[in-house]
Design a protein around this motif. Structure first.
Motif, PDB file in Angstrom:
ATOM      1  N   TYR A 118      36.269  77.161  11.044  1.00 48.42           N
ATOM      2  CA  TYR A 118      35.663  76.801   9.761  1.00 48.42           C
ATOM      3  C   TYR A 118      36.572  77.165   8.584  1.00 48.42           C
ATOM      4  O   TYR A 118      36.133  77.180   7.439  1.00 48.42           O
ATOM      5  N   ARG A 119      37.801  77.463   8.913  1.00 50.40           N
ATOM      6  CA  ARG A 119      38.801  77.835   7.905  1.00 50.40           C
ATOM      7  C   ARG A 119      38.346  79.012   7.041  1.00 50.40           C
ATOM      8  O   ARG A 119      38.586  79.069   5.841  1.00 50.40           O
ATOM      9  N   VAL A 120      37.655  79.943   7.701  1.00 52.22           N
ATOM     10  CA  VAL A 120      37.221  81.173   7.031  1.00 52.22           C
ATOM     11  C   VAL A 120      38.032  82.308   7.633  1.00 52.22           C
ATOM     12  O   VAL A 120      38.021  82.518   8.847  1.00 52.22           O
ATOM     13  N   LYS A 121      38.767  83.017   6.791  1.00 53.31           N
ATOM     14  CA  LYS A 121      39.593  84.120   7.262  1.00 53.31           C
ATOM     15  C   LYS A 121      38.759  85.405   7.297  1.00 53.31           C
ATOM     16  O   LYS A 121      38.283  85.867   6.257  1.00 53.31           O
ATOM     17  N   PRO A 122      38.590  85.984   8.504  1.00 50.48           N
ATOM     18  CA  PRO A 122      37.829  87.239   8.578  1.00 50.48           C
ATOM     19  C   PRO A 122      38.528  88.342   7.793  1.00 50.48           C
ATOM     20  O   PRO A 122      39.749  88.450   7.801  1.00 50.48           O
ATOM     21  N   ASP A 123      37.744  89.159   7.114  1.00 54.67           N
ATOM     22  CA  ASP A 123      38.310  90.288   6.385  1.00 54.67           C
ATOM     23  C   ASP A 123      38.218  91.553   7.245  1.00 54.67           C
ATOM     24  O   ASP A 123      37.698  91.529   8.355  1.00 54.67           O
ATOM     25  N   ILE A 124      38.717  92.640   6.714  1.00 60.10           N
ATOM     26  CA  ILE A 124      38.751  93.891   7.476  1.00 60.10           C
ATOM     27  C   ILE A 124      37.342  94.378   7.810  1.00 60.10           C
ATOM     28  O   ILE A 124      37.124  94.982   8.863  1.00 60.10           O
ATOM     29  N   MET A 125      36.367  94.071   6.970  1.00 59.12           N
ATOM     30  CA  MET A 125      34.992  94.503   7.258  1.00 59.12           C
ATOM     31  C   MET A 125      34.442  93.794   8.493  1.00 59.12           C
ATOM     32  O   MET A 125      33.743  94.409   9.302  1.00 59.12           O
ATOM     33  N   CYS A 126      34.752  92.516   8.643  1.00 59.71           N
ATOM     34  CA  CYS A 126      34.323  91.788   9.850  1.00 59.71           C
ATOM     35  C   CYS A 126      34.987  92.391  11.084  1.00 59.71           C
ATOM     36  O   CYS A 126      34.335  92.612  12.111  1.00 59.71           O
ATOM     37  N   TYR A 127      36.283  92.659  10.976  1.00 59.05           N
ATOM     38  CA  TYR A 127      36.999  93.260  12.102  1.00 59.05           C
ATOM     39  C   TYR A 127      36.449  94.648  12.434  1.00 59.05           C
ATOM     40  O   TYR A 127      36.303  95.002  13.594  1.00 59.05           O
ATOM     41  N   GLU A 150      45.481  92.426  16.874  1.00 62.52           N
ATOM     42  CA  GLU A 150      45.339  91.138  16.187  1.00 62.52           C
ATOM     43  C   GLU A 150      45.212  91.313  14.679  1.00 62.52           C
ATOM     44  O   GLU A 150      45.852  90.600  13.905  1.00 62.52           O
ATOM     45  N   LEU A 151      44.403  92.256  14.255  1.00 65.12           N
ATOM     46  CA  LEU A 151      44.217  92.421  12.807  1.00 65.12           C
ATOM     47  C   LEU A 151      45.520  92.855  12.137  1.00 65.12           C
ATOM     48  O   LEU A 151      45.808  92.451  11.014  1.00 65.12           O
ATOM     49  N   LEU A 152      46.323  93.638  12.856  1.00 64.22           N
ATOM     50  CA  LEU A 152      47.625  94.025  12.293  1.00 64.22           C
ATOM     51  C   LEU A 152      48.557  92.822  12.215  1.00 64.22           C
ATOM     52  O   LEU A 152      49.238  92.616  11.205  1.00 64.22           O
TER      53      LEU A 152
END
Length: 187
Positions: free
Chosen positions: A37-46, A68-70
């Motif tokens: 959906y072209r939504v970039k997860p932020d650190i809070m989601c991670y 992955e988050l790094l």
């Protein structure tokens, strides 16, 4: 179709719900779907998904998610580090946790008392009293206040390892709130 695309806030809400229901793998799948959906997860989601995976003891997926988050260039916050270090300690990888704690500053985040307490608790469970002293020295060097929770962890450790005298001395110091002289109670 409703004619609008979901936003990060919508994903976060659903991920939070899945995590609260103990469905870490479903939360992980939804995190991966955000890209569609072209939504970039932020650190809070991670952070939410990482914590759920660690609570469920799915350490392999937690390790992959942290990597992955790094790779994606997200900057871990103190909560990210504390959760991940706790996961390492749960796997009896306290030295890995200590190593990560040491590299936090390079990655833009300083350890806090929770970080140190997690490491201390794991070292206590392993009965590594010499290593505990090193970590307390580091706390002192980094001006991290020894909290009542830290004292509880240490007293429990000393008693569990048969060092009741050290536990009593620490307890007396705690009552007097005199933590400036570490050597007073660790001998």
């Amino acid at each position: 179709m409703l004619g609008f695309e979901p936003r990060i806030r919508d994903f976060f809400t659903v991920i939070s719900f899945l995590v609260k229901k103990g469905k870490g793998m479903e939360a992980l799948r939804l995190l991966k779907q955000m890209k569609m959906y072209r939504v970039k997860p932020d650190i809070m989601c991670y952070n939410l998904v990482l914590e759920a995976l660690i609570q469920e003891k799915d350490f392999s997926n937690a390790d992959n998610l942290f990597d992955e988050l790094l790779v994606l260039g997200l900057v871990p916050d103190i909560h990210t580090y504390n959760v991940y270090i706790n996961g390492l300690c749960m796997q009896d990888k306290v030295e890995g946790g200590i190593e990560l704690m040491g590299s936090m500053k390079e990655l833009g985040c300083l350890p806090d008392s929770n970080t140190f307490n997690t490491i201390l608790r794991s070292l206590c469970e392993a009965g590594k009293l010499d290593r505990i002293i090193e970590v307390i020295d580091e706390m002192t060097r980094k001006c991290i206040q020894i909290s009542p929770r830290t004292c509880e962890i240490l007293i429990d450790s000393f008693v569990s390892n048969g060092n009741v005298d050290a536990a009593c001395i620490l307890f007396k110091c705690w009552i007097k709130n005199r933590f400036h002289s570490r050597r007073l109670w660790i001998k």
